[in-house]
Design an enzyme around this catalytic site. Structure first.
Site, PDB file in Angstrom:
ATOM      1  N   ASP A 218       0.864  -1.178   0.000  1.00  0.00           N
ATOM      2  CA  ASP A 218      -0.004   0.034  -0.018  1.00  0.00           C
ATOM      3  C   ASP A 218       0.885   1.032   0.036  1.00  0.00           C
ATOM      4  O   ASP A 218       1.507   1.387   1.025  1.00  0.00           O
ATOM      5  CB  ASP A 218      -0.748   0.070   1.279  1.00  0.00           C
ATOM      6  CG  ASP A 218      -1.972   0.718   1.210  1.00  0.00           C
ATOM      7  OD1 ASP A 218      -2.293   1.471   0.057  1.00  0.00           O
ATOM      8  OD2 ASP A 218      -2.594   1.200   2.195  1.00  0.00           O
ATOM      9  N   HIS A 225      -4.037  14.231  -0.145  1.00  0.00           N
ATOM     10  CA  HIS A 225      -4.354  13.352   1.204  1.00  0.00           C
ATOM     11  C   HIS A 225      -3.191  13.498   1.994  1.00  0.00           C
ATOM     12  O   HIS A 225      -3.262  13.708   3.557  1.00  0.00           O
ATOM     13  CB  HIS A 225      -4.548  11.833   0.894  1.00  0.00           C
ATOM     14  CG  HIS A 225      -4.623  10.976   2.074  1.00  0.00           C
ATOM     15  ND1 HIS A 225      -5.800  11.118   2.749  1.00  0.00           N
ATOM     16  CD2 HIS A 225      -3.761   9.918   2.573  1.00  0.00           C
ATOM     17  CE1 HIS A 225      -5.409  10.082   4.047  1.00  0.00           C
ATOM     18  NE2 HIS A 225      -4.187   9.385   3.524  1.00  0.00           N
ATOM     19  N   GLU A 307     -11.045   4.065   3.308  1.00  0.00           N
ATOM     20  CA  GLU A 307      -9.851   4.797   2.432  1.00  0.00           C
ATOM     21  C   GLU A 307     -10.121   4.491   0.886  1.00  0.00           C
ATOM     22  O   GLU A 307     -10.163   3.434   0.400  1.00  0.00           O
ATOM     23  CB  GLU A 307      -8.613   4.214   2.817  1.00  0.00           C
ATOM     24  CG  GLU A 307      -7.918   4.849   4.220  1.00  0.00           C
ATOM     25  CD  GLU A 307      -6.606   4.502   4.526  1.00  0.00           C
ATOM     26  OE1 GLU A 307      -6.097   3.936   3.705  1.00  0.00           O
ATOM     27  OE2 GLU A 307      -6.144   4.836   5.540  1.00  0.00           O
ATOM     28  N   GLU A 309      -9.433   4.045  -2.393  1.00  0.00           N
ATOM     29  CA  GLU A 309      -8.021   3.720  -3.379  1.00  0.00           C
ATOM     30  C   GLU A 309      -8.364   3.165  -4.516  1.00  0.00           C
ATOM     31  O   GLU A 309      -9.180   2.661  -4.959  1.00  0.00           O
ATOM     32  CB  GLU A 309      -7.077   3.034  -2.436  1.00  0.00           C
ATOM     33  CG  GLU A 309      -6.864   3.583  -0.896  1.00  0.00           C
ATOM     34  CD  GLU A 309      -5.438   2.679  -0.544  1.00  0.00           C
ATOM     35  OE1 GLU A 309      -4.732   2.073  -1.278  1.00  0.00           O
ATOM     36  OE2 GLU A 309      -5.495   2.755   0.822  1.00  0.00           O
ATOM     37  N   ASP A 353      -9.274   0.116   1.730  1.00  0.00           N
ATOM     38  CA  ASP A 353      -8.442  -0.347   2.714  1.00  0.00           C
ATOM     39  C   ASP A 353      -9.057   0.097   3.958  1.00  0.00           C
ATOM     40  O   ASP A 353      -8.418   1.451   4.479  1.00  0.00           O
ATOM     41  CB  ASP A 353      -6.925   0.290   2.298  1.00  0.00           C
ATOM     42  CG  ASP A 353      -6.002  -0.470   2.908  1.00  0.00           C
ATOM     43  OD1 ASP A 353      -5.981  -1.652   3.326  1.00  0.00           O
ATOM     44  OD2 ASP A 353      -4.853  -0.146   3.270  1.00  0.00           O
ATOM     45  N   ARG A 357      -8.367   3.825  12.986  1.00  0.00           N
ATOM     46  CA  ARG A 357      -7.597   5.140  13.341  1.00  0.00           C
ATOM     47  C   ARG A 357      -7.298   5.105  14.707  1.00  0.00           C
ATOM     48  O   ARG A 357      -5.903   5.411  14.998  1.00  0.00           O
ATOM     49  CB  ARG A 357      -8.426   6.111  12.912  1.00  0.00           C
ATOM     50  CG  ARG A 357      -8.862   6.592  11.415  1.00  0.00           C
ATOM     51  CD  ARG A 357      -7.798   6.876  10.629  1.00  0.00           C
ATOM     52  NE  ARG A 357      -8.358   6.804   9.364  1.00  0.00           N
ATOM     53  CZ  ARG A 357      -7.703   6.709   8.157  1.00  0.00           C
ATOM     54  NH1 ARG A 357      -6.342   6.661   8.212  1.00  0.00           N
ATOM     55  NH2 ARG A 357      -7.972   7.002   6.936  1.00  0.00           N
ATOM     56  N   GLN A 360      -4.388   2.523  15.189  1.00  0.00           N
ATOM     57  CA  GLN A 360      -3.214   2.930  14.465  1.00  0.00           C
ATOM     58  C   GLN A 360      -2.502   3.740  15.119  1.00  0.00           C
ATOM     59  O   GLN A 360      -1.330   4.159  15.039  1.00  0.00           O
ATOM     60  CB  GLN A 360      -3.687   3.549  13.013  1.00  0.00           C
ATOM     61  CG  GLN A 360      -2.410   3.816  11.929  1.00  0.00           C
ATOM     62  CD  GLN A 360      -3.177   4.073  10.719  1.00  0.00           C
ATOM     63  OE1 GLN A 360      -3.992   4.121  10.410  1.00  0.00           O
ATOM     64  NE2 GLN A 360      -2.236   5.003  10.013  1.00  0.00           N
ATOM     65  N   TYR A 364       1.472   3.000  15.550  1.00  0.00           N
ATOM     66  CA  TYR A 364       2.198   2.851  14.126  1.00  0.00           C
ATOM     67  C   TYR A 364       3.732   3.425  14.515  1.00  0.00           C
ATOM     68  O   TYR A 364       4.395   3.558  13.392  1.00  0.00           O
ATOM     69  CB  TYR A 364       1.457   3.988  13.299  1.00  0.00           C
ATOM     70  CG  TYR A 364       1.558   5.578  13.685  1.00  0.00           C
ATOM     71  CD1 TYR A 364       2.733   6.110  12.790  1.00  0.00           C
ATOM     72  CD2 TYR A 364       0.775   6.020  14.638  1.00  0.00           C
ATOM     73  CE1 TYR A 364       2.636   7.557  12.975  1.00  0.00           C
ATOM     74  CE2 TYR A 364       1.139   7.582  15.023  1.00  0.00           C
ATOM     75  CZ  TYR A 364       2.055   8.309  14.009  1.00  0.00           C
ATOM     76  OH  TYR A 364       2.313   9.598  14.214  1.00  0.00           O
ATOM     77  N   LYS A 373      -4.310  -2.151  10.011  1.00  0.00           N
ATOM     78  CA  LYS A 373      -4.851  -2.272   8.554  1.00  0.00           C
ATOM     79  C   LYS A 373      -4.749  -3.745   8.084  1.00  0.00           C
ATOM     80  O   LYS A 373      -4.874  -3.915   6.998  1.00  0.00           O
ATOM     81  CB  LYS A 373      -3.682  -1.461   7.836  1.00  0.00           C
ATOM     82  CG  LYS A 373      -3.340  -0.049   8.197  1.00  0.00           C
ATOM     83  CD  LYS A 373      -4.370   0.823   7.781  1.00  0.00           C
ATOM     84  CE  LYS A 373      -4.349   1.208   6.115  1.00  0.00           C
ATOM     85  NZ  LYS A 373      -5.442   1.857   5.573  1.00  0.00           N
ATOM     86  N   THR A 377      -9.482  -5.513   3.686  1.00  0.00           N
ATOM     87  CA  THR A 377      -9.406  -4.894   2.538  1.00  0.00           C
ATOM     88  C   THR A 377      -9.934  -5.348   1.359  1.00  0.00           C
ATOM     89  O   THR A 377     -10.218  -6.395   1.151  1.00  0.00           O
ATOM     90  CB  THR A 377      -7.714  -4.827   1.917  1.00  0.00           C
ATOM     91  OG1 THR A 377      -6.871  -4.266   3.110  1.00  0.00           O
ATOM     92  CG2 THR A 377      -7.814  -3.839   0.787  1.00  0.00           C
ATOM     93  N   THR A 491      -4.982   6.329  -0.101  1.00  0.00           N
ATOM     94  CA  THR A 491      -6.291   7.143  -0.202  1.00  0.00           C
ATOM     95  C   THR A 491      -6.037   8.309  -1.033  1.00  0.00           C
ATOM     96  O   THR A 491      -4.929   9.217  -1.284  1.00  0.00           O
ATOM     97  CB  THR A 491      -6.216   8.287   1.055  1.00  0.00           C
ATOM     98  OG1 THR A 491      -6.555   6.865   2.309  1.00  0.00           O
ATOM     99  CG2 THR A 491      -7.613   8.643   1.369  1.00  0.00           C
ATOM    100  N   GLU A 505     -10.517  12.643   6.939  1.00  0.00           N
ATOM    101  CA  GLU A 505     -10.392  14.002   6.213  1.00  0.00           C
ATOM    102  C   GLU A 505     -11.769  14.743   6.401  1.00  0.00           C
ATOM    103  O   GLU A 505     -11.892  16.017   6.461  1.00  0.00           O
ATOM    104  CB  GLU A 505      -9.879  14.043   4.954  1.00  0.00           C
ATOM    105  CG  GLU A 505      -8.429  13.558   4.916  1.00  0.00           C
ATOM    106  CD  GLU A 505      -8.049  12.944   3.483  1.00  0.00           C
ATOM    107  OE1 GLU A 505      -7.539  13.886   2.687  1.00  0.00           O
ATOM    108  OE2 GLU A 505      -8.233  11.780   3.120  1.00  0.00           O
TER     109      GLU A 505
END
Length: 819
Positions: A218, A225, A307, A309, A353, A357, A360, A364, A373, A377, A491, A505
């Site tokens: 990814d 973005h 997301e 994509e 995807d 949040r 994450q 992360y 993640k 998907t 994204t 967003e």
């Protein structure tokens, strides 16, 4: 402005049907042309200005106006048709529920394996420039398109993809249409039985992953973005990390959790009862958002996000460095150039995807997202080829990458005050830099609402790093890129709020409300996604003179989390997975005679696979095989006959023992032992021995042959005492001597061979044929211990094996057979 329409007189009504975007009221006058290949529209003021040439291909298949799958698309996917009752104009080589390679046109999915079997994909050619036509060699469509994935097709050179796509366009084109490179091929249009078997409505189609995905990567390639996320978490002055404009940033994902979108892949539909589902994940959540030292707690994700994509599948031969093959069993990888990478992109899919949040945020640092993640998907299931998207090439929203001197000046004094974007390094500097003009939308549909609300309208042009650059950078270290690998864009967001491709967003990290249409005219508020929400992504291209090229839907609905300690399956709406899958074939009945060697073979095979069955005795001495009721089941009036029900509850009858055994070995490949080896030479040697018995000995010893020879004798022989039995004995003895020579030589040549006929350590179809034949040899008075000692030892090994122990003829006679 009123226009004049110049048209081909004989097809004017059809052309208007093909170009519904231009209403007839627009035109001031209609002027016929002597040509039919182009529809030309001119401004009424000047025939030389505002010229548009529309040369849209026409199909004999009905294609709705806003259908994603026009004749200019021809995507590829993997489908099955479990609700379909095949019209048995012949024996289907694949069952309806077996996934196979397909394409889509209009409202239909089209079975490519059937087109290949009918010979419609043979003798492929591809234009190679300057009017030269190149023939495609070493491509085997019957094999490639019968697979349950597109990997074998993806692994071919791009010329093969082009040739197959061109052939399919020609098969779907209307007669009389004209194209410089592609001419109509009426083979499918004129073959109604093939149409009825190979074309299935999309709404009756079950979609599968188009490829077995080896690796999934990814990227993070939309500047808009990346800037939005950077502003939210680091501030405007530090929105982009220092490396972002120098290379495509990416991370390795998890291919096992890439799932297909099951919704009807036709633009405008929502689910049609086949909506995919994903489950809200649980994981570690930071207790205090402002103080990480307080640690974490466990629970369901509270900030569930989508997301938007677009991903592409890698195709073509793996980029191996062939110079290393002499020193290594497996060649190492070789970096791809921009030119080669462009030919390694097979096609594109939409992707959601999913992102947790809050999970994450805690995990992360320092290595990036992990469990936030890897849980799900979702991708659309029709792969739109790069060839279909080529007419929609466009600039990216960036326009170009880098500036000549990397410096900017103010207009007043010419003072140098800063740098522009860095120019990519040479290996990433693409002279054909650009993207595709693909409209992308995201809609949300609450669980209790029949309406979907469009929350995002973006475009694939909002990409700073292109797909080709992503692939080149992925391979720069020599990483081998294999057919079926999946690379995603990250994204895709535009500059305006309605272009934002994630809830992160759209709600600006939870500070804004997103309003949805709820049930009965009500409104619902979202900042992130709720349980029961369906996320529906769509993408398409459209321009004058070219049919709509779309991806179908990428959609799924969110199921509630199942927190630890995990609840029993029945409490979360799932049925526990059985220890053994439900069989496709049931209610087996074996019609046979206790002493028949062919019936005995099938009994061994049924025992080998552990298949419950009912035995229906057919007494050959009493001529029960001649009775009309049995003759209707077996026209040869022989035994055995195997009868069973298939997955459509249709009665199937098979006769010939070797055909029955091969069916059982294939249909129940996951049960018992394998009776036929997979390795080609071993398989041939096993069948060679089986056929010596089945074709060279067994037919000539049958009771019917013995009786016929006895009746032909002058004077006629007594049954069982005359020329018939003498002839059978000679045939059996000659055949057993032949087998002894062959098998003993094989065993003598390999002292480590196993105890069975071909030196295997488990019985095969060779042993299944051999044991009944030895029994018959003894019954005819042949001294088998003397003439074939090796075969006798093999017989002993078989009689100690569980496949054979319960099906000996004397045991059958005393339990289920009458004589």
């Amino acid at each position: 402005m009123p226009l004049s329409l110049f048209y081909y007189a004989k097809e004017s009504s059809f052309l208007f049907c093909s170009i519904p975007v231009i209403p007839s009221s627009t035109f001031k006058e209609f002027i016929p042309l002597p040509r039919k290949d182009n529809l030309i529209i001119f401004s009424n003021k000047s025939p030389l200005s505002s010229q548009i040439v529309l040369n849209m291909r026409k199909s004999w298949i009905e294609i709705p106006e806003n259908c994603d799958f026009s004749l200019d698309n021809i995507p590829f996917g993997v489908c099955s048709f479990p609700s379909c009752q095949f019209r048995r104009s012949g024996v289907p080589l694949l069952t309806p529920s077996t996934p196979r390679c397909c394409t889509a046109i209009g409202q239909y999915s089209v079975d490519l394996h059937l087109l290949a079997e009918a010979g419609l994909l043979e003798e492929l050619t591809v234009p190679s420039g300057n009017g030269v036509i190149t023939k495609i060699y070493n491509f085997h469509p019957r094999i490639v398109f019968s697979q349950s994935s597109l990997n074998d097709f993806m692994a071919c050179e791009k010329s093969v993809w082009v040739a197959v796509r061109n052939r399919l366009i020609s098969l779907f084109m209307a007669g009389g249409d004209d194209d410089d490179d592609i001419k109509p091929n009426p083979s499918l249009q004129n073959n109604l039985p093939l149409q009825s078997n190979s074309m299935h409505l999309l709404e009756n189609t079950l979609y599968h992953l188009p490829a077995t995905i080896g690796d999934y990567t990814d990227f993070y390639s939309s500047r808009e973005h990346a800037t939005n996320v950077g502003i939210m978490f680091r501030g405007k002055d530090n929105a982009l990390q220092p490396n972002w404009l120098h290379m495509p940033i990416g991370y390795h994902g998890r291919s096992s959790s890439v799932f297909p979108s099951l919704s009807t892949s036709c633009s405008g539909s929502v689910g049609s009862g086949k909506m995919s589902t994903i489950r809200r994940p649980c994981g570690q959540l930071q207790i205090d958002a402002t103080d990480p030292t307080k640690g974490s707690t466990y629970g369901p994700c509270k900030l569930m996000d989508f997301e938007l994509e677009v991903a592409f599948f890698v195709g073509g031969p793996t980029n191996h460095d062939e110079s290393t093959t002499a020193d290594n069993k497996e060649p190492i990888g070789k970096p791809l150039t921009l030119e080669k990478a462009a030919d390694r992109i097979f096609g594109y899919v939409l992707m959601n995807d999913w992102s947790a949040r809050d999970i994450q945020k805690w995990e992360y640092v320092p290595l990036g997202p992990f469990t936030a993640k890897n849980f799900a998907t979702t991708i659309s299931t029709w792969v739109v080829t790069s060839m279909a998207l080529d007419p929609f090439r466009c600039e990216t929203s960036a326009g170009k990458q880098g500036t000549d001197d990397l410096k900017m000046k103010d207009d007043a004094g010419g003072k140098i005050f800063g740098k522009g974007d860095p120019t990519p390094l040479d290996y990433l500097k693409d002279p054909n830099y650009g993207s595709y003009d693909v409209n992308l939308t995201v809609s949300l549909q609450p669980t209790n609402s029949k309406k979907k609300t469009k929350v995002c309208q973006s475009n694939l042009k909002h990409m700073y790093w292109s797909s080709v650059q992503q692939l080149v950078h992925h391979s720069v270290t020599g990483c081998p890129m294999r057919a079926g690998d999946l690379l995603a864009s990250g994204t895709i967001s535009g500059k305006e709020q309605h272009n934002f491709g994630s809830m992160l967003e759209l709600s600006w990290k939870g500070s804004r409300e997103v309003i949805l249409d709820g049930a009965e005219g009500s409104k619902e508020v979202r900042k992130f996604l709720n349980d029961g929400d369906a996320v529906i992504m769509e993408g398409w291209c459209r321009k004058e003179g070219i049919g709509r090229v779309g991806f179908g839907q990428c959609s799924a609905r969110i199921l509630p989390a199942v927190p630890f300690p995990y609840e029993p399956e029945d409490k979360i709406g799932k049925v526990a997975t059985p220890t053994q899958p439900t069989p496709k074939f049931t209610n087996f009945k074996l019609y046979g005679f206790w002493r028949s060697s062919c019936t005995w073979r099938v009994r061994i095979a049924l025992a080998a696979k552990g298949i419950p069955h009912e035995i229906i005795p057919i007494d050959l001495f009493s001529k029960e095989q001649m009775i009309d009721d049995y003759t209707a089941k077996n026209y040869m009036q022989q035994v055995p006959t195997l009868e069973f029900m298939d997955e459509n509850n249709t009665i199937v009858r098979l006769t010939q023992s070797l055909a029955i055994i091969e069916f059982l070995d294939s249909a129940f490949a996951d049960r018992g032992g394998r009776m036929l080896p997979l390795e080609p030479i071993a398989r041939a040697k096993v069948k060679e021995i089986a056929e010596i018995v089945n074709s060279g000995i067994q037919p000539l010893q049958n009771l019917s042959i013995i009786e016929m020879l006895d009746n032909m004798a002058v004077p006629p022989s007594n049954p069982g005492e005359g020329v018939g039995k003498k002839f059978a004995k000679e045939v059996i003895e000659k055949g057993l001597v032949t087998l002894e020579n062959k098998v003993s030589h094989l065993h003598a040549a390999d002292r480590k061979a196993g105890p069975f006929a071909v030196g295997s350590f488990g019985p095969t179809i060779a042993d299944i044929c051999l044991v009944p034949q030895l029994y018959n040899g003894q019954r005819f008075g042949i001294e088998v211990e003397r003439i074939c000692p090796t075969l006798v030892e093999i017989e002993k090994a078989c009689k100690n094996h569980p496949w054979f122990q319960a099906v000996l003829p004397d045991m059958q006679r005393s339990t289920v057979f009458k004589n």
